[in-house]
Scaffold this motif. Structure first.
Motif, PDB file in Angstrom:
ATOM      1  N   PHE A  18      45.900  44.889  34.553  1.00 15.80           N
ATOM      2  CA  PHE A  18      45.962  43.392  34.602  1.00 15.80           C
ATOM      3  C   PHE A  18      47.165  42.956  33.492  1.00 15.80           C
ATOM      4  O   PHE A  18      47.765  41.944  34.016  1.00 15.80           O
ATOM      5  N   ASP A  22      52.893  42.584  32.838  1.00 14.52           N
ATOM      6  CA  ASP A  22      52.722  40.961  33.304  1.00 14.52           C
ATOM      7  C   ASP A  22      52.133  41.192  34.762  1.00 14.52           C
ATOM      8  O   ASP A  22      52.407  40.483  35.479  1.00 14.52           O
ATOM      9  N   TRP A  24      49.356  40.602  35.737  1.00 16.67           N
ATOM     10  CA  TRP A  24      48.505  39.417  36.317  1.00 16.67           C
ATOM     11  C   TRP A  24      49.234  38.188  37.086  1.00 16.67           C
ATOM     12  O   TRP A  24      48.671  37.740  38.098  1.00 16.67           O
ATOM     13  N   ARG A  25      50.576  38.197  36.887  1.00 15.49           N
ATOM     14  CA  ARG A  25      51.225  37.546  37.881  1.00 15.49           C
ATOM     15  C   ARG A  25      51.300  37.715  39.256  1.00 15.49           C
ATOM     16  O   ARG A  25      51.222  37.154  40.214  1.00 15.49           O
ATOM     17  N   TYR A  27      48.644  39.226  40.556  1.00 21.43           N
ATOM     18  CA  TYR A  27      47.324  38.570  41.323  1.00 21.43           C
ATOM     19  C   TYR A  27      47.544  37.220  41.471  1.00 21.43           C
ATOM     20  O   TYR A  27      46.922  36.535  42.496  1.00 21.43           O
ATOM     21  N   LEU A  28      47.925  36.425  40.484  1.00 19.27           N
ATOM     22  CA  LEU A  28      48.286  35.198  40.892  1.00 19.27           C
ATOM     23  C   LEU A  28      48.810  34.724  42.204  1.00 19.27           C
ATOM     24  O   LEU A  28      48.745  33.957  43.151  1.00 19.27           O
ATOM     25  N   ASP A  29      49.872  35.379  42.464  1.00 15.93           N
ATOM     26  CA  ASP A  29      50.691  35.249  43.845  1.00 15.93           C
ATOM     27  C   ASP A  29      50.194  35.521  44.673  1.00 15.93           C
ATOM     28  O   ASP A  29      50.068  34.935  45.817  1.00 15.93           O
ATOM     29  N   LEU A  31      46.664  35.728  44.972  1.00 14.82           N
ATOM     30  CA  LEU A  31      45.848  34.533  45.059  1.00 14.82           C
ATOM     31  C   LEU A  31      46.403  33.236  45.916  1.00 14.82           C
ATOM     32  O   LEU A  31      45.657  32.681  46.896  1.00 14.82           O
ATOM     33  N   GLY A  32      47.696  32.917  45.476  1.00 16.54           N
ATOM     34  CA  GLY A  32      48.179  31.615  45.999  1.00 16.54           C
ATOM     35  C   GLY A  32      48.351  31.941  47.791  1.00 16.54           C
ATOM     36  O   GLY A  32      48.014  31.147  48.723  1.00 16.54           O
ATOM     37  N   ASP A 173      48.966  39.531  49.798  1.00 20.15           N
ATOM     38  CA  ASP A 173      47.708  38.623  49.251  1.00 20.15           C
ATOM     39  C   ASP A 173      47.055  39.599  48.408  1.00 20.15           C
ATOM     40  O   ASP A 173      47.455  40.397  47.743  1.00 20.15           O
ATOM     41  N   LEU A 174      45.880  39.158  47.981  1.00 22.44           N
ATOM     42  CA  LEU A 174      45.075  39.879  46.899  1.00 22.44           C
ATOM     43  C   LEU A 174      44.810  41.432  47.270  1.00 22.44           C
ATOM     44  O   LEU A 174      45.098  42.283  46.361  1.00 22.44           O
ATOM     45  N   ALA A 198      37.989  38.093  41.769  1.00 20.36           N
ATOM     46  CA  ALA A 198      38.645  37.082  42.457  1.00 20.36           C
ATOM     47  C   ALA A 198      37.897  36.673  43.714  1.00 20.36           C
ATOM     48  O   ALA A 198      37.645  35.466  43.827  1.00 20.36           O
TER      49      ALA A 198
END
Length: 223
Positions: A18, A22, A24-25, A27-29, A31-32, A173-174, A198
Motif C-alpha cells: 500500500f 505510493d 495507494w495511488r 488503488y485510488l485510480d 477505485l475510480g 480497476d481494483l 475496499a
C-alpha cells in the motif's frame, strides 16, 4: 511470540502493498474506474430496465416480444463475452456492456415490483378520473418502487462486484491493481486483503444508504 511475528509480517505485507512507491495511488485510480463503471452502468440500466419492463408488460406483441427476446439473450450470455466487443474507448465499452447487461435484470425487478401492487389500485385510480398512464405514474409506480428497492439494492451491489472482470479488456480497476502490485511484491495476500476491504466498504456503504431509504419509505407509509 509466533502471534507477534505473524502480526509484524502482516503489517509488512500491507506496507509493501500500500505505501511503498505510493502504491495507494494505484488503488485510488482503480477505485475510480470501478465506481465510474458502476455508476454509469446503473444509470443506463435503471432507465433502460424500466423501458423494457413496460414493453414486456404491454398488451401489444410488437412491443412485448422484442423486450422478452432482449432479456432472454442478455441474461443468457456472460457479461465477459459482452465486454469483448472492444473499441478504442474501453471505459465506454465497459459502462455500456454492464448497463445493457444489468438492464435485463432491472426489467424483471421492476416487473415483479409492479405485479406486487394490488390490482385494485389501478381500478381506484381510474375511478378517480385518472387515465391509465396517470394512474401508473402517480399511483402504481411509487408503490412498485418501494417493492423493488431491496432487490434494486442487491443488483447495485452485484454490479459493483461484477466489474472485477473488466481486466479482460485491460482496464485498470481494483482487481487489475491487485494483479499489478502482486507482480511487483511477489505477495498475493497484501494487495488482495486491501482490495477485499475496499469492495466490502463500497458494498457496506450502499447497503446502509439504501436501508435508510427503505426505512424512510416505510415511515412515510405509516403517516
Amino acid at each position: 511470540m509466533d502471534i507477534m511475528n505473524g502480526l509484524l509480517g502482516f503489517g509488512d505485507k500491507l506496507y509493501q502493498a500500500f505505501l511503498v512507491e505510493d502504491r495507494w495511488r494505484l488503488y485510488l485510480d482503480g477505485l475510480g474506474v470501478t465506481l465510474g463503471i458502476t455508476l454509469g452502468a446503473i444509470c443506463i440500466s435503471t432507465v433502460l430496465g424500466m423501458v423494457l419492463c413496460l414493453m414486456k408488460m404491454s398488451r401489444h406483441r410488437i412491443l412485448r416480444w422484442p423486450a422478452q427476446a432482449y432479456i432472454d439473450i442478455i441474461r443468457g450470455i456472460p457479461v465477459v463475452v459482452q465486454l469483448l466487443n472492444v473499441t478504442d474507448n474501453k471505459m465506454v465499452v465497459a459502462v455500456i456492456a454492464f448497463g445493457l447487461n444489468s438492464s435485463a435484470y432491472m426489467a424483471e425487478i421492476y416487473r415483479s415490483g409492479i405485479n406486487a401492487v394490488d390490482p385494485g389500485q389501478m381500478e381506484a385510480g381510474r375511478s378517480l378520473g385518472l387515465s391509465k398512464v396517470q394512474t401508473m405514474w402517480s399511483v402504481i409506480f411509487p408503490q412498485a418502487l418501494k417493492n423493488c428497492l431491496p432487490t434494486y439494492t442487491s443488483e447495485f451491489i452485484v454490479l459493483v462486484k461484477e466489474t472485477a472482470v473488466v481486466g479482460y479488456i485491460a482496464l485498470t480497476d481494483l482487481t487489475k491493481v491487485y494483479s499489478a502490485i502482486q507482480s511487483k511484491t511477489y505477495d498475493a495476500f497484501g494487495p488482495l486483503f486491501i482490495i477485499a476491504v475496499a469492495y466490502f466498504c463500497i458494498t457496506k456503504v450502499l447497503s446502509i444508504v439504501f436501508s435508510k431509504m427503505e426505512r424512510r419509505l416505510r415511515e412515510s407509509d405509516r403517516r
